[in-house]
Design a protein around this motif. Structure first.
Motif, PDB file in Angstrom:
ATOM      1  N   ALA A  50      52.203 -45.872   9.694  1.00 43.60           N
ATOM      2  CA  ALA A  50      52.137 -44.704   9.028  1.00 43.60           C
ATOM      3  C   ALA A  50      50.693 -45.183   8.158  1.00 43.60           C
ATOM      4  CB  ALA A  50      53.224 -44.436   8.052  1.00 43.60           C
ATOM      5  N   ALA A  51      50.578 -46.251   8.132  1.00 42.44           N
ATOM      6  CA  ALA A  51      49.356 -46.731   7.291  1.00 42.44           C
ATOM      7  C   ALA A  51      48.074 -46.548   8.196  1.00 42.44           C
ATOM      8  CB  ALA A  51      49.639 -48.281   6.913  1.00 42.44           C
ATOM      9  N   LEU A  52      48.245 -47.208   9.106  1.00 50.72           N
ATOM     10  CA  LEU A  52      47.255 -47.016  10.536  1.00 50.72           C
ATOM     11  C   LEU A  52      46.777 -45.447  10.566  1.00 50.72           C
ATOM     12  CD1 LEU A  52      48.053 -49.773  12.581  1.00 50.72           C
ATOM     13  CD2 LEU A  52      46.275 -49.763  11.227  1.00 50.72           C
ATOM     14  N   LEU A  53      47.894 -44.796  10.992  1.00 47.67           N
ATOM     15  CA  LEU A  53      47.631 -43.279  11.242  1.00 47.67           C
ATOM     16  C   LEU A  53      47.171 -42.467  10.061  1.00 47.67           C
ATOM     17  CD1 LEU A  53      50.558 -42.971  13.622  1.00 47.67           C
ATOM     18  CD2 LEU A  53      48.338 -42.607  14.438  1.00 47.67           C
ATOM     19  N   THR A  54      47.501 -42.721   8.943  1.00 47.04           N
ATOM     20  CA  THR A  54      47.140 -41.935   7.825  1.00 47.04           C
ATOM     21  C   THR A  54      45.774 -42.339   7.069  1.00 47.04           C
ATOM     22  OG1 THR A  54      49.394 -41.577   7.192  1.00 47.04           O
ATOM     23  CG2 THR A  54      47.900 -41.095   5.520  1.00 47.04           C
ATOM     24  N   LEU A  55      45.689 -43.783   7.103  1.00 47.65           N
ATOM     25  CA  LEU A  55      44.521 -44.390   6.399  1.00 47.65           C
ATOM     26  C   LEU A  55      43.212 -44.504   7.428  1.00 47.65           C
ATOM     27  CD1 LEU A  55      46.255 -46.853   3.779  1.00 47.65           C
ATOM     28  CD2 LEU A  55      45.472 -44.300   3.556  1.00 47.65           C
ATOM     29  N   GLY A  56      43.684 -44.787   8.459  1.00 49.06           N
ATOM     30  CA  GLY A  56      42.664 -45.178   9.559  1.00 49.06           C
ATOM     31  C   GLY A  56      42.654 -46.575   9.742  1.00 49.06           C
ATOM     32  N   GLY A  57      41.979 -47.038  10.699  1.00 50.61           N
ATOM     33  CA  GLY A  57      41.798 -48.484  11.011  1.00 50.61           C
ATOM     34  C   GLY A  57      41.623 -49.496   9.982  1.00 50.61           C
ATOM     35  N   ARG A  58      40.444 -49.124   9.372  1.00 50.07           N
ATOM     36  CA  ARG A  58      39.849 -49.877   8.212  1.00 50.07           C
ATOM     37  C   ARG A  58      41.057 -50.175   6.945  1.00 50.07           C
ATOM     38  NH1 ARG A  58      35.779 -48.441   4.327  1.00 50.07           N
ATOM     39  NH2 ARG A  58      35.201 -50.076   2.991  1.00 50.07           N
ATOM     40  N   LEU A 104      44.433 -54.739  13.396  1.00 50.79           N
ATOM     41  CA  LEU A 104      43.120 -55.194  14.130  1.00 50.79           C
ATOM     42  C   LEU A 104      42.946 -54.321  15.309  1.00 50.79           C
ATOM     43  CD1 LEU A 104      42.507 -58.724  13.463  1.00 50.79           C
ATOM     44  CD2 LEU A 104      41.584 -56.745  12.244  1.00 50.79           C
ATOM     45  N   LEU A 105      43.784 -54.319  16.307  1.00 52.37           N
ATOM     46  CA  LEU A 105      43.770 -53.656  17.599  1.00 52.37           C
ATOM     47  C   LEU A 105      43.596 -52.153  17.409  1.00 52.37           C
ATOM     48  CD1 LEU A 105      43.286 -53.935  20.832  1.00 52.37           C
ATOM     49  CD2 LEU A 105      45.902 -53.582  20.895  1.00 52.37           C
ATOM     50  N   TYR A 106      44.291 -51.660  16.544  1.00 57.08           N
ATOM     51  CA  TYR A 106      44.211 -50.194  16.292  1.00 57.08           C
ATOM     52  C   TYR A 106      42.807 -50.027  15.551  1.00 57.08           C
ATOM     53  CZ  TYR A 106      44.981 -45.664  14.171  1.00 57.08           C
ATOM     54  OH  TYR A 106      45.054 -44.293  13.839  1.00 57.08           O
ATOM     55  N   TRP A 107      42.355 -50.667  14.692  1.00 54.92           N
ATOM     56  CA  TRP A 107      40.996 -50.381  14.186  1.00 54.92           C
ATOM     57  C   TRP A 107      39.876 -50.421  15.019  1.00 54.92           C
ATOM     58  CZ3 TRP A 107      39.139 -53.935   9.532  1.00 54.92           C
ATOM     59  CH2 TRP A 107      37.755 -53.549   8.939  1.00 54.92           C
ATOM     60  N   LEU A 108      39.971 -51.482  15.930  1.00 54.66           N
ATOM     61  CA  LEU A 108      38.974 -51.776  17.052  1.00 54.66           C
ATOM     62  C   LEU A 108      38.993 -50.531  18.167  1.00 54.66           C
ATOM     63  CD1 LEU A 108      36.887 -53.359  18.657  1.00 54.66           C
ATOM     64  CD2 LEU A 108      38.864 -54.497  19.873  1.00 54.66           C
ATOM     65  N   MET A 109      40.179 -50.123  18.652  1.00 54.23           N
ATOM     66  CA  MET A 109      40.259 -49.074  19.610  1.00 54.23           C
ATOM     67  C   MET A 109      39.831 -47.706  18.944  1.00 54.23           C
ATOM     68  SD  MET A 109      43.670 -49.864  21.574  1.00 54.23           S
ATOM     69  CE  MET A 109      43.591 -48.479  22.640  1.00 54.23           C
ATOM     70  N   THR A 110      40.069 -47.343  17.818  1.00 57.00           N
ATOM     71  CA  THR A 110      39.540 -46.246  17.056  1.00 57.00           C
ATOM     72  C   THR A 110      38.375 -46.031  16.938  1.00 57.00           C
ATOM     73  OG1 THR A 110      40.545 -46.728  14.829  1.00 57.00           O
ATOM     74  CG2 THR A 110      42.148 -45.318  16.399  1.00 57.00           C
ATOM     75  N   ILE A 121      47.388 -42.584  19.266  1.00 56.63           N
ATOM     76  CA  ILE A 121      48.586 -42.751  19.829  1.00 56.63           C
ATOM     77  C   ILE A 121      48.643 -43.965  20.834  1.00 56.63           C
ATOM     78  CG2 ILE A 121      50.815 -42.133  21.136  1.00 56.63           C
ATOM     79  CD1 ILE A 121      50.241 -39.083  19.808  1.00 56.63           C
ATOM     80  N   ALA A 122      47.594 -44.075  21.615  1.00 60.27           N
ATOM     81  CA  ALA A 122      47.303 -45.118  22.555  1.00 60.27           C
ATOM     82  C   ALA A 122      47.231 -46.470  22.062  1.00 60.27           C
ATOM     83  CB  ALA A 122      46.093 -44.776  23.570  1.00 60.27           C
ATOM     84  N   ALA A 123      46.438 -46.369  20.705  1.00 65.14           N
ATOM     85  CA  ALA A 123      45.872 -47.511  19.788  1.00 65.14           C
ATOM     86  C   ALA A 123      47.350 -48.118  19.242  1.00 65.14           C
ATOM     87  CB  ALA A 123      44.966 -47.140  18.878  1.00 65.14           C
ATOM     88  N   SER A 124      47.983 -47.138  18.771  1.00 62.60           N
ATOM     89  CA  SER A 124      49.442 -47.618  18.162  1.00 62.60           C
ATOM     90  C   SER A 124      50.370 -48.213  19.261  1.00 62.60           C
ATOM     91  CB  SER A 124      50.088 -46.219  17.714  1.00 62.60           C
ATOM     92  OG  SER A 124      49.460 -45.763  16.609  1.00 62.60           O
TER      93      SER A 124
END
Length: 186
Positions: A50-58, A104-110, A121-124
């Motif tokens: 939820a944090a990553l998808l809502t707030l973004g990678g950073r 970190l991987l989510y942030w990098l991929m997005t 979704i792929a990054a998650s």
């Protein structure tokens, strides 16, 4: 007043990071006890998604990092209201620390591939796999150091296989949440 750059965090950003840090702690406290040596089912993974998808990678990575730092200094933010380095250095600590690498991987991929729903979704999913891999490697090393070596399939049976379907359900719920509230946090 000088113009803010894109790299600076505004008060709103800090508030959202704090909110998702707290959400992660609350979700860690929601757990289903299981017999040892299995790892408890918690809602932490949902909060990380939820944090990553809502707030973004950073900002999502900052929220996960804040959660880990709070736990490391002893705040009772982990499951069963535990905190401290002993939890992070314990058998399940690799999965908790794996949240950082997942973020970190989510942030990098997005950042590289864009912010489309498919990429998110792929990054998650990729981040979850990385978290599983890091946590399982940690688990194997710790048990080997204690003189109780465990096989890879046994560790996966205790720590990963039972969690795949529930974690994918948590991902779907986090996607739905992010779609509903995401427009308000941008």
């Amino acid at each position: 007043m000088p113009e803010q750059t894109a790299s600076r965090l505004r008060t709103k950003d800090l508030t959202l990071i704090a909110l998702f840090t707290v959400l992660t702690a609350v979700c860690a406290w929601i757990s289903v006890p299981v017999p040892a040596p299995l790892i408890q089912f918690t809602m932490q993974t949902f909060a990380v998604f939820a944090a990553l998808l809502t707030l973004g990678g950073r900002r999502g990575t900052y929220a996960v990092t804040a959660y880990l730092l709070l736990g490391a200094v002893g705040a009772p933010v982990f499951s069963n209201f535990r905190g401290g380095l002993s939890v992070l250095l314990g058998a399940t600590g690799g999965y908790i620390l794996g949240f950082f690498f997942q973020a970190l991987l989510y942030w990098l991929m997005t950042a590289r591939l864009g912010e489309t729903l498919k990429v998110k979704i792929a990054a998650s999913v990729a981040g979850l796999i990385l978290c599983y891999a890091f946590g399982t490697a940690w688990y194997l090393v710790l048990y080997a150091q204690m003189g109780k070596p465990v096989g890879v399939l046994t560790a996966l049976g205790y720590c990963v296989f039972p969690f795949i379907f529930p974690d994918l359900v948590k991902l779907v719920l986090a996607v739905l949440l992010a779609q509903r509230v995401g427009k308000y946090v941008q």
